[in-house]
Design a protein around this motif. Structure first.
Motif, PDB file in Angstrom:
ATOM      1  N   SER A 163       0.836  -1.202   0.000  1.00 21.08           N
ATOM      2  CA  SER A 163       0.000   0.000   0.000  1.00 21.08           C
ATOM      3  C   SER A 163       0.864   1.242   0.000  1.00 21.08           C
ATOM      4  CB  SER A 163      -0.945   0.011   1.209  1.00 21.08           C
ATOM      5  OG  SER A 163      -0.212  -0.035   2.418  1.00 21.08           O
ATOM      6  N   GLY A 164       0.262   2.348  -0.454  1.00 21.23           N
ATOM      7  CA  GLY A 164       0.963   3.618  -0.534  1.00 21.23           C
ATOM      8  C   GLY A 164       0.304   4.514  -1.553  1.00 21.23           C
ATOM      9  N   PRO A 165       0.875   5.679  -1.823  1.00 18.94           N
ATOM     10  CA  PRO A 165       0.344   6.554  -2.873  1.00 18.94           C
ATOM     11  C   PRO A 165       0.452   5.870  -4.237  1.00 18.94           C
ATOM     12  CG  PRO A 165       1.885   7.720  -1.434  1.00 18.94           C
ATOM     13  CD  PRO A 165       2.020   6.279  -1.116  1.00 18.94           C
ATOM     14  N   ASP A 166      -0.548   6.050  -5.084  1.00 20.38           N
ATOM     15  CA  ASP A 166      -0.553   5.382  -6.385  1.00 20.38           C
ATOM     16  C   ASP A 166       0.658   5.731  -7.234  1.00 20.38           C
ATOM     17  OD1 ASP A 166      -2.843   4.026  -5.807  1.00 20.38           O
ATOM     18  OD2 ASP A 166      -4.173   5.263  -7.041  1.00 20.38           O
ATOM     19  N   ASP A 167       1.128   6.976  -7.137  1.00 17.33           N
ATOM     20  CA  ASP A 167       2.269   7.367  -7.964  1.00 17.33           C
ATOM     21  C   ASP A 167       3.598   6.803  -7.445  1.00 17.33           C
ATOM     22  OD1 ASP A 167       2.357   8.912  -5.691  1.00 17.33           O
ATOM     23  OD2 ASP A 167       2.828  10.787  -6.717  1.00 17.33           O
ATOM     24  N   MET A 168       3.549   6.104  -6.300  1.00 12.80           N
ATOM     25  CA  MET A 168       4.743   5.476  -5.745  1.00 12.80           C
ATOM     26  C   MET A 168       4.651   3.954  -5.802  1.00 12.80           C
ATOM     27  SD  MET A 168       6.651   8.055  -4.721  1.00 12.80           S
ATOM     28  CE  MET A 168       7.763   7.435  -3.469  1.00 12.80           C
ATOM     29  N   ALA A 169       3.679   3.444  -6.546  1.00 10.10           N
ATOM     30  CA  ALA A 169       3.419   2.008  -6.554  1.00 10.10           C
ATOM     31  C   ALA A 169       4.630   1.209  -7.028  1.00 10.10           C
ATOM     32  CB  ALA A 169       2.205   1.701  -7.432  1.00 10.10           C
ATOM     33  N   GLU A 170       5.272   1.672  -8.080  1.00 11.64           N
ATOM     34  CA  GLU A 170       6.423   0.939  -8.610  1.00 11.64           C
ATOM     35  C   GLU A 170       7.554   0.883  -7.585  1.00 11.64           C
ATOM     36  OE1 GLU A 170       9.399   0.878 -12.522  1.00 11.64           O
ATOM     37  OE2 GLU A 170       7.860   2.441 -12.325  1.00 11.64           O
ATOM     38  N   GLU A 171       7.796   2.001  -6.904  1.00  7.00           N
ATOM     39  CA  GLU A 171       8.859   2.029  -5.892  1.00  7.00           C
ATOM     40  C   GLU A 171       8.533   1.089  -4.737  1.00  7.00           C
ATOM     41  OE1 GLU A 171      11.052   5.146  -2.802  1.00  7.00           O
ATOM     42  OE2 GLU A 171       9.974   5.917  -4.562  1.00  7.00           O
TER      43      GLU A 171
ATOM     44  N   THR B   9       5.136 -10.256   4.369  1.00  3.05           N
ATOM     45  CA  THR B   9       3.773 -10.377   3.837  1.00  3.05           C
ATOM     46  C   THR B   9       3.120  -9.034   3.547  1.00  3.05           C
ATOM     47  OG1 THR B   9       2.828 -10.451   6.074  1.00  3.05           O
ATOM     48  CG2 THR B   9       3.390 -12.559   5.028  1.00  3.05           C
ATOM     49  N   SER B  10       3.645  -7.964   4.140  1.00  2.79           N
ATOM     50  CA  SER B  10       3.005  -6.661   3.968  1.00  2.79           C
ATOM     51  C   SER B  10       4.056  -5.555   4.018  1.00  2.79           C
ATOM     52  CB  SER B  10       1.956  -6.440   5.069  1.00  2.79           C
ATOM     53  OG  SER B  10       1.422  -5.136   5.008  1.00  2.79           O
ATOM     54  N   LEU B  11       3.869  -4.572   3.145  1.00  2.00           N
ATOM     55  CA  LEU B  11       4.753  -3.397   3.150  1.00  2.00           C
ATOM     56  C   LEU B  11       3.903  -2.175   2.823  1.00  2.00           C
ATOM     57  CD1 LEU B  11       7.689  -2.355   3.406  1.00  2.00           C
ATOM     58  CD2 LEU B  11       7.877  -2.601   0.916  1.00  2.00           C
ATOM     59  N   ARG B  12       4.068  -1.160   3.664  1.00  2.00           N
ATOM     60  CA  ARG B  12       3.272   0.066   3.486  1.00  2.00           C
ATOM     61  C   ARG B  12       4.189   1.277   3.448  1.00  2.00           C
ATOM     62  NH1 ARG B  12       0.971   3.932   7.108  1.00  2.00           N
ATOM     63  NH2 ARG B  12      -0.851   4.964   6.165  1.00  2.00           N
ATOM     64  N   LEU B  13       3.889   2.171   2.526  1.00  2.00           N
ATOM     65  CA  LEU B  13       4.562   3.470   2.463  1.00  2.00           C
ATOM     66  C   LEU B  13       3.532   4.525   2.827  1.00  2.00           C
ATOM     67  CD1 LEU B  13       7.070   5.150   1.720  1.00  2.00           C
ATOM     68  CD2 LEU B  13       6.208   5.244  -0.627  1.00  2.00           C
ATOM     69  N   SER B  14       3.764   5.205   3.923  1.00  2.00           N
ATOM     70  CA  SER B  14       2.790   6.187   4.413  1.00  2.00           C
ATOM     71  C   SER B  14       2.837   7.456   3.557  1.00  2.00           C
ATOM     72  CB  SER B  14       3.092   6.541   5.870  1.00  2.00           C
ATOM     73  OG  SER B  14       4.249   7.371   5.947  1.00  2.00           O
ATOM     74  N   PRO B  15       1.814   8.305   3.668  1.00  2.00           N
ATOM     75  CA  PRO B  15       1.841   9.585   2.942  1.00  2.00           C
ATOM     76  C   PRO B  15       3.071  10.428   3.250  1.00  2.00           C
ATOM     77  CG  PRO B  15      -0.365   9.155   3.768  1.00  2.00           C
ATOM     78  CD  PRO B  15       0.529   8.104   4.363  1.00  2.00           C
ATOM     79  N   ARG B  16       3.687  10.202   4.408  1.00  2.00           N
ATOM     80  CA  ARG B  16       4.909  10.933   4.786  1.00  2.00           C
ATOM     81  C   ARG B  16       6.170  10.161   4.379  1.00  2.00           C
ATOM     82  NH1 ARG B  16       4.563  13.031  10.862  1.00  2.00           N
ATOM     83  NH2 ARG B  16       6.403  14.134  10.073  1.00  2.00           N
ATOM     84  N   HIS B  17       5.962   9.091   3.569  1.00  2.00           N
ATOM     85  CA  HIS B  17       7.068   8.304   3.008  1.00  2.00           C
ATOM     86  C   HIS B  17       7.848   7.526   4.075  1.00  2.00           C
ATOM     87  CE1 HIS B  17       7.274  10.789  -0.975  1.00  2.00           C
ATOM     88  NE2 HIS B  17       6.071  10.318  -0.701  1.00  2.00           N
ATOM     89  N   ALA B  18       7.127   7.065   5.088  1.00  2.00           N
ATOM     90  CA  ALA B  18       7.721   6.194   6.101  1.00  2.00           C
ATOM     91  C   ALA B  18       7.313   4.752   5.785  1.00  2.00           C
ATOM     92  CB  ALA B  18       7.250   6.594   7.493  1.00  2.00           C
ATOM     93  N   TRP B  19       8.271   3.818   5.952  1.00  2.00           N
ATOM     94  CA  TRP B  19       8.043   2.416   5.607  1.00  2.00           C
ATOM     95  C   TRP B  19       7.630   1.618   6.839  1.00  2.00           C
ATOM     96  CZ3 TRP B  19       8.105   1.076   0.564  1.00  2.00           C
ATOM     97  CH2 TRP B  19       8.767   1.922  -0.324  1.00  2.00           C
TER      98      TRP B  19
END
Length: 256
Positions: free
Chosen positions: A155-163, A183-193
């Motif tokens: 999950s994350g911003p759509d424009d960061m999906a590839e990253e 099993t799960s990786l999230r990039l927050s709106p503030r770009h924290a993993w």
């Protein structure tokens, strides 16, 4: 010769020229009418689906999730057209509008056949809970299937999906060789993993040096296992240390 006689001869010659001009124009006009009529007849013939029907459509490409019914619906406009006036671009767009179709090509094959080649989306991860990511890191929407349940949750911003997809691959490779499964990786709106392992441990990686920090977790995990309580969360957003959240409700599990 008198001037009156010369005048009569000149008039006769002019009349002859006029008749030649008239006949020439009439012939030209008849040619144009014939060409126009022939063009209209040919246009009508080429656009007549009954006179020049599409006799067969060959559909190629490996399909898992795109049904025959969906393809038939997308090809309706093609079947209602003649072989020559079918708009292959519109048909291609209709096919690529199907949820699980990534790319489609449509081409004519003489005398009355069309070849359709379909390439399906290759889903590699769930995206933001409702959509999917393909192998190129592109977001697409489609109905899910049971065999896709075990794909990682990204999950994350759509424009960061590839990253996010690339980062998942890097972190998962590092964890896998050390016996863990991401099993799960999230990039927050503030770009924290934020990561989660198959054993339920949540890992806060922050915004920088995520590979270094995940290695720190791998190094320290054997020590954490010595505790009587199972690990629930590890916060690695510190330059040198980390914080551990213990699970007081569940029994220890050795699953990684």
């Amino acid at each position: 010769m008198s001037w009156s006689k010369k005048g009569r001869q000149l008039k006769q010659k002019l009349k002859q020229v006029d008749w030649y001009l008239y006949f020439g124009l009439l012939f030209l006009l008849s040619v144009l009418v014939t060409i126009t009529w022939g063009g209209l007849k040919l246009h009508g013939l080429l656009n007549d689906a009954d006179a020049l029907p599409i006799e067969a459509i060959a559909v190629k490409g490996e399909r898992k999730f795109t049904t025959d019914e969906e393809i038939q619906t997308a090809l309706q406009s093609l079947m209602q057209s003649s072989f020559f006036n079918a708009d292959v671009v519109d048909v291609q767009r209709a096919l690529e509008g199907l949820p699980w179709v990534y790319h489609a090509s449509v081409r004519r094959e003489w005398p009355a056949k069309f070849k359709v080649t379909i390439q399906e989306q290759q889903a590699v991860a769930h995206w933001n809970g409702q959509a999917w990511l393909n192998v190129n890191g592109e977001v697409f929407d489609a109905v899910g299937y049971p065999e896709l349940t075990d794909l990682p949750m990204l999950s994350g911003p759509d424009d960061m999906a590839e990253e996010v997809l690339v980062s998942y691959g890097q972190l998962d490779d590092l964890l896998k060789i050390n016996g863990f499964k991401l099993t799960s990786l999230r990039l927050s709106p503030r770009h924290a993993w934020q990561a989660e392992l198959a054993n339920g441990i949540k890992i806060e990686l922050g915004r920088e040096d995520k590979m270094t920090r995940i290695q720190r977790f791998i190094n320290v995990y054997p020590t954490l296992q010595q505790s009587e309580k199972p690990v629930a969360k590890v916060d690695l957003r510190y330059d040198t240390g980390f914080a551990v959240g213990w699970d007081d409700t569940n029994k220890r599990t050795e699953k990684k």
